[in-house]
Write a protein that holds these residues in place. Structure first.
Motif, PDB file in Angstrom:
ATOM      1  N   SER A  12     -12.265  -0.657  38.063  1.00 49.88           N
ATOM      2  CA  SER A  12     -11.097  -1.416  37.610  1.00 49.88           C
ATOM      3  C   SER A  12     -11.225  -1.515  36.089  1.00 49.88           C
ATOM      4  O   SER A  12     -12.153  -0.962  35.509  1.00 49.88           O
ATOM      5  CB  SER A  12     -11.066  -2.813  38.241  1.00 49.88           C
ATOM      6  OG  SER A  12     -12.112  -3.617  37.724  1.00 49.88           O
ATOM      7  N   ARG A  13     -10.319  -2.245  35.442  1.00 48.79           N
ATOM      8  CA  ARG A  13     -10.429  -2.397  33.988  1.00 48.79           C
ATOM      9  C   ARG A  13     -11.679  -3.180  33.577  1.00 48.79           C
ATOM     10  O   ARG A  13     -12.192  -3.015  32.478  1.00 48.79           O
ATOM     11  CB  ARG A  13      -9.196  -3.106  33.424  1.00 48.79           C
ATOM     12  CG  ARG A  13      -7.967  -2.250  33.438  1.00 48.79           C
ATOM     13  CD  ARG A  13      -6.883  -2.878  32.564  1.00 48.79           C
ATOM     14  NE  ARG A  13      -5.692  -2.071  32.556  1.00 48.79           N
ATOM     15  CZ  ARG A  13      -5.510  -1.003  31.798  1.00 48.79           C
ATOM     16  NH1 ARG A  13      -6.469  -0.624  30.988  1.00 48.79           N
ATOM     17  NH2 ARG A  13      -4.406  -0.310  31.853  1.00 48.79           N
ATOM     18  N   LEU A  57      -9.586   5.474  32.851  1.00 41.33           N
ATOM     19  CA  LEU A  57      -8.711   4.767  33.781  1.00 41.33           C
ATOM     20  C   LEU A  57      -7.508   5.611  34.211  1.00 41.33           C
ATOM     21  O   LEU A  57      -7.037   5.493  35.331  1.00 41.33           O
ATOM     22  CB  LEU A  57      -8.203   3.466  33.140  1.00 41.33           C
ATOM     23  CG  LEU A  57      -9.217   2.334  33.079  1.00 41.33           C
ATOM     24  CD1 LEU A  57      -8.708   1.225  32.172  1.00 41.33           C
ATOM     25  CD2 LEU A  57      -9.493   1.794  34.468  1.00 41.33           C
TER      26      LEU A  57
END
Length: 85
Positions: A12-13, A57
């Motif tokens: 995830s971020r 990402l």
């Protein structure tokens, strides 16, 4: 050099992992790409890995060369006493 591919990838971020490609168990987990990348470089240097694959990402990927702390031994480096039969 293990012959395996060391990679940094996002979960995830706020969750980035360092692992060997296709290994389900990460070597480490970090809150930022910068921290994960630094950990991957340190691991690569310690274990003689020449490159790491960094995945972003948005799916982009690049390969970073790493200068290892040592040259990994090869079969030619392994020498023992010569024994006559």
């Amino acid at each position: 050099m293990t012959g395996h591919i060391l990679e940094v990838l996002p979960l995830s971020r706020q969750r980035w992992i360092v692992r060997y490609e296709a290994d389900a168990t990460p070597l480490s987990e970090h809150p930022t790409l910068a921290e994960a990348r630094a950990a991957a470089i340190n691991h690569a240097r310690q274990f003689g890995e020449p490159t790491i694959h960094v995945r972003g990402l948005n799916g982009d990927q690049h390969v970073e060369a790493v200068e290892p702390d040592f040259r990994a031994p090869t079969p030619a480096d392994v020498k023992g006493p010569h024994v006559e039969p």
